[in-house]
Scaffold this motif. Structure first.
Motif, PDB file in Angstrom:
ATOM      1  N   GLU A 125       0.834  -1.204   0.000  1.00 51.07           N
ATOM      2  CA  GLU A 125       0.000   0.000   0.000  1.00 51.07           C
ATOM      3  C   GLU A 125       0.870   1.257   0.000  1.00 51.07           C
ATOM      4  O   GLU A 125       0.597   2.216  -0.736  1.00 51.07           O
ATOM      5  CB  GLU A 125      -0.919  -0.010   1.227  1.00 51.07           C
ATOM      6  CG  GLU A 125      -1.845   1.202   1.307  1.00 51.07           C
ATOM      7  CD  GLU A 125      -2.718   1.164   2.534  1.00 51.07           C
ATOM      8  OE1 GLU A 125      -3.885   1.603   2.400  1.00 51.07           O
ATOM      9  OE2 GLU A 125      -2.277   0.713   3.606  1.00 51.07           O
ATOM     10  N   ASP A 126       1.958   1.241   0.796  1.00 51.35           N
ATOM     11  CA  ASP A 126       2.875   2.385   0.835  1.00 51.35           C
ATOM     12  C   ASP A 126       3.494   2.631  -0.541  1.00 51.35           C
ATOM     13  O   ASP A 126       3.592   3.769  -0.999  1.00 51.35           O
ATOM     14  CB  ASP A 126       3.959   2.185   1.887  1.00 51.35           C
ATOM     15  CG  ASP A 126       3.426   2.229   3.302  1.00 51.35           C
ATOM     16  OD1 ASP A 126       2.281   2.697   3.507  1.00 51.35           O
ATOM     17  OD2 ASP A 126       4.148   1.767   4.221  1.00 51.35           O
ATOM     18  N   ASN A 169       0.854   4.026  -2.902  1.00 56.72           N
ATOM     19  CA  ASN A 169       0.525   5.432  -2.561  1.00 56.72           C
ATOM     20  C   ASN A 169       1.632   6.364  -3.033  1.00 56.72           C
ATOM     21  O   ASN A 169       1.347   7.473  -3.501  1.00 56.72           O
ATOM     22  CB  ASN A 169       0.294   5.582  -1.069  1.00 56.72           C
ATOM     23  CG  ASN A 169      -1.026   5.002  -0.630  1.00 56.72           C
ATOM     24  OD1 ASN A 169      -1.963   4.876  -1.421  1.00 56.72           O
ATOM     25  ND2 ASN A 169      -1.116   4.648   0.644  1.00 56.72           N
ATOM     26  N   LYS A 170       2.896   5.941  -2.947  1.00 59.55           N
ATOM     27  CA  LYS A 170       4.016   6.773  -3.413  1.00 59.55           C
ATOM     28  C   LYS A 170       3.967   6.933  -4.929  1.00 59.55           C
ATOM     29  O   LYS A 170       4.278   7.992  -5.448  1.00 59.55           O
ATOM     30  CB  LYS A 170       5.352   6.161  -2.988  1.00 59.55           C
ATOM     31  CG  LYS A 170       5.647   6.341  -1.521  1.00 59.55           C
ATOM     32  CD  LYS A 170       6.969   5.700  -1.142  1.00 59.55           C
ATOM     33  CE  LYS A 170       7.184   5.815   0.352  1.00 59.55           C
ATOM     34  NZ  LYS A 170       8.376   5.143   0.800  1.00 59.55           N
ATOM     35  N   GLU A 200       1.304   6.947  -6.783  1.00 58.47           N
ATOM     36  CA  GLU A 200       0.182   7.822  -7.123  1.00 58.47           C
ATOM     37  C   GLU A 200       0.529   9.290  -6.910  1.00 58.47           C
ATOM     38  O   GLU A 200      -0.040  10.165  -7.547  1.00 58.47           O
ATOM     39  CB  GLU A 200      -1.048   7.471  -6.282  1.00 58.47           C
ATOM     40  CG  GLU A 200      -1.717   6.186  -6.705  1.00 58.47           C
ATOM     41  CD  GLU A 200      -2.932   5.864  -5.841  1.00 58.47           C
ATOM     42  OE1 GLU A 200      -3.246   6.618  -4.898  1.00 58.47           O
ATOM     43  OE2 GLU A 200      -3.579   4.839  -6.119  1.00 58.47           O
ATOM     44  N   SER A 201       1.446   9.554  -6.004  1.00 52.82           N
ATOM     45  CA  SER A 201       1.780  10.940  -5.669  1.00 52.82           C
ATOM     46  C   SER A 201       2.572  11.639  -6.738  1.00 52.82           C
ATOM     47  O   SER A 201       3.167  11.254  -7.591  1.00 52.82           O
ATOM     48  CB  SER A 201       2.590  10.992  -4.370  1.00 52.82           C
ATOM     49  OG  SER A 201       1.875  10.422  -3.320  1.00 52.82           O
TER      50      SER A 201
END
Length: 113
Positions: free
Chosen positions: A105-106, A109-110, A112-113
């Motif tokens: 997940e981390d 999420n990175k 997507e940023s």
């Protein structure tokens, strides 16, 4: 004989629990307390010989043990420690998966940023 490691004990428990008759025997012992082979055969729709066979497998997995004999009666009782060991093994496995899913997940999420 050395004590089994957590994974081996969990495997023995899971193997013993695969059979519905063995699960029914454990449920009956949990519900009504210690019982003999004859008692269990009267309560469940299986023969005395089948009960004895299944109790032997449950005892081999450490899930039951012979209670103190009273006269000619030789009752069996539940042993909770192997179930606890299997629960701990499963919890450890689940925690490892949680850690991996959190790491995934981390990473996502990175990205997507």
């Amino acid at each position: 004989m050395p004590p089994p490691d957590a994974e081996s004990q969990a495997v023995a428990v899971f193997q013993a629990l695969t059979d519905p008759t063995r699960r029914a025997l454990l449920e009956e012992l949990a519900r009504a307390g210690p019982a003999t082979v004859t008692d269990l055969a009267r309560r469940l729709p299986i023969s005395r010989q089948a009960v004895a066979k299944h109790l032997g497998l449950l005892a081999g997995a450490g899930l039951i043990s012979a209670a103190r004999p009273t006269g000619r009666r030789h009752p069996y009782r539940l042993e909770p420690a192997p179930i606890r060991a299997a629960q701990i093994w499963l919890a450890t496995l689940a925690h490892r998966w949680d850690d991996r899913l959190t790491a995934l997940e981390d990473v996502l999420n990175k990205e997507e940023s």
